[in-house]
Design an enzyme around this catalytic site. Structure first.
Site, short mmCIF file in Angstrom:
data_model
loop_
_atom_site.label_atom_id
_atom_site.label_comp_id
_atom_site.label_asym_id
_atom_site.label_seq_id
_atom_site.Cartn_x
_atom_site.Cartn_y
_atom_site.Cartn_z
N LYS A 1 -30.35 29.50 26.62
CA LYS A 1 -29.84 30.87 26.52
C LYS A 1 -30.87 31.89 27.01
CE LYS A 1 -28.85 30.34 22.13
NZ LYS A 1 -29.08 28.88 22.01
N THR A 2 -32.11 31.75 26.56
CA THR A 2 -33.16 32.67 26.99
C THR A 2 -33.43 32.52 28.48
OG1 THR A 2 -34.18 32.57 24.80
CG2 THR A 2 -35.55 33.40 26.60
N ASP B 1 -32.84 38.17 21.03
CA ASP B 1 -32.63 36.82 20.51
C ASP B 1 -32.31 36.91 19.01
OD1 ASP B 1 -32.41 34.11 20.61
OD2 ASP B 1 -34.57 33.70 20.68
N THR C 1 -27.60 31.38 17.71
CA THR C 1 -27.18 30.01 17.40
C THR C 1 -26.10 30.01 16.32
OG1 THR C 1 -28.97 29.83 15.78
CG2 THR C 1 -29.44 29.06 18.01
N ARG D 1 -34.41 21.32 26.07
CA ARG D 1 -35.70 21.55 25.42
C ARG D 1 -36.27 20.24 24.88
NH1 ARG D 1 -35.45 25.88 20.95
NH2 ARG D 1 -35.25 27.25 22.77
#
Length: 350
Positions: free
Chosen positions: A73-74, A118, A167, A226
């Site tokens: 997302k980032t 975020d 999230t 990740r």
């Protein structure tokens, strides 16, 4: 809050010597939509929206990014700013403690900049309400003075794009979600996408890896980029220290995963302990989250936010009206015999 200008963004680094972990992660991040692997439908739609906004000379509509952690997302927010050719300003909801924090950022944004927040589900109500007007009218309400002499002044700000990531989309208020023109939900990646990510990251880090090793690593990475990149770096360590001349072979991955106590489904020791606790102590369930968390020595929030989502997505547990229940797949994965009957009427999700 410091602004990150587009022209100041460093190119992809092909050497990891002396780089701290966060810099190494940044070096693996794609900088273009074409380099962003997976999430194809979402990526194709974004390409259309970005091109249209650039042709009109407008800022991109506000974008809401939701999904499990570690899916990009980032990274995608960074890419949007780069593709739009605008500034990127980043913060998190807990950092916005007072209204003046938000005012300070928004009044200093350059035109069409991407403002990334975020953990947006953790915004304070007063900050969220200020965002409503900023997102719709590009203005801010600011109170001057105190008591009877207090008055409200509208501060104009430049058009911008709010990119908000979470999230926990269910914890974001409906009035805020309704103000986003673009919604992107990230799902777990497919095996072939994870394999492509492994090969791309290995190329950037100058790592040699066998195809069989790629396939096993992809299956053990929780379908999450990740986790994929983290495991790839650890396999590189095992290959470097071992007698493989730096080559990540199938044997190296098998050995490395066993040392890290990660199995073929990507489950770590704590994941398996949770499943065993449900099966062995609670007869396969149902068992409540609080009780289960205490039994495995974790907080309920950690269980629900970190471990449980993947166990559910992998089909190993179910959330029923009476608690968590281990599935037949969990018994099979742990090589245990399923001896209890299933309570069918309580197997619906809530």
């Amino acid at each position: 809050m410091a602004q990150k200008k587009t022209e100041e963004i460093e190119p992809v680094v092909h050497s990891e010597v002396a780089l701290p972990d966060d810099e190494r992660d940044r070096a693996l991040r794609p900088l273009k939509l074409d380099e962003f692997l997976g999430q194809n439908e979402m990526k194709e739609n974004l390409a259309v929206f970005i091109k249209a906004a650039r042709e009109r000379g407008e800022s991109l509509d506000h974008i809401f990014l939701s999904g499990p952690p570690g899916l990009g997302k980032t990274t995608l927010a960074h890419i949007i700013a780069l593709e739009m050719g605008v500034d990127f300003v980043e913060t998190s909801a807990p950092a916005l403690d007072k209204p003046k924090d938000l005012v300070g950022i928004l009044t200093n944004l350059k035109s069409k900049a991407v403002f990334f927040i975020d953990e947006v589900h953790r915004l304070k109500p007063v900050i969220e309400e200020m965002l409503y007007i900023a997102m719709e009218d590009y203005e801010l309400d600011w109170i001057i003075g105190q008591g009877p002499a207090a008055r409200t002044m509208r501060l104009p700000i430049k058009p911008f794009t709010l990119a908000a990531a979470t999230t926990k989309a269910g914890r974001v208020s409906s009035p805020l979600i309704s103000r986003f023109g673009i919604t992107c939900h990230f799902s777990l990646y497919r095996s072939e996408d994870i394999a492509a990510i492994i090969r791309r990251s290995a190329s950037i880090m100058n790592i040699k890896i066998e195809d069989e090793a790629v396939a096993l690593l992809a299956r053990s990475s929780r379908f999450t980029p990740r986790v994929t990149n983290r495991l790839l770096r650890r396999m590189r360590d095992f290959a470097q220290v071992g007698d493989n001349n730096g080559l990540i072979s199938l044997e190296v991955v098998r050995f490395g995963l066993s040392r890290l106590q990660i199995d073929s489904l990507g489950l770590e020791k704590q994941d398996r302990d949770i499943l065993r606790m449900i099966i062995e102590r609670y007869g396969g369930g149902p068992v409540g989250a609080e009780t289960l968390a205490i039994s495995v020595g974790d907080a309920a929030d950690t269980l629900e936010d970190f471990y449980e989502p993947y166990l559910i997505q992998a089909g190993l547990i179910e959330r029923t009206s009476r608690g968590r229940v281990a599935t037949s797949l969990a018994y099979k994965h742990l090589d245990q015999k399923e001896t209890r009957g299933r309570d069918e009427e309580n197997r619906f999700l809530f």
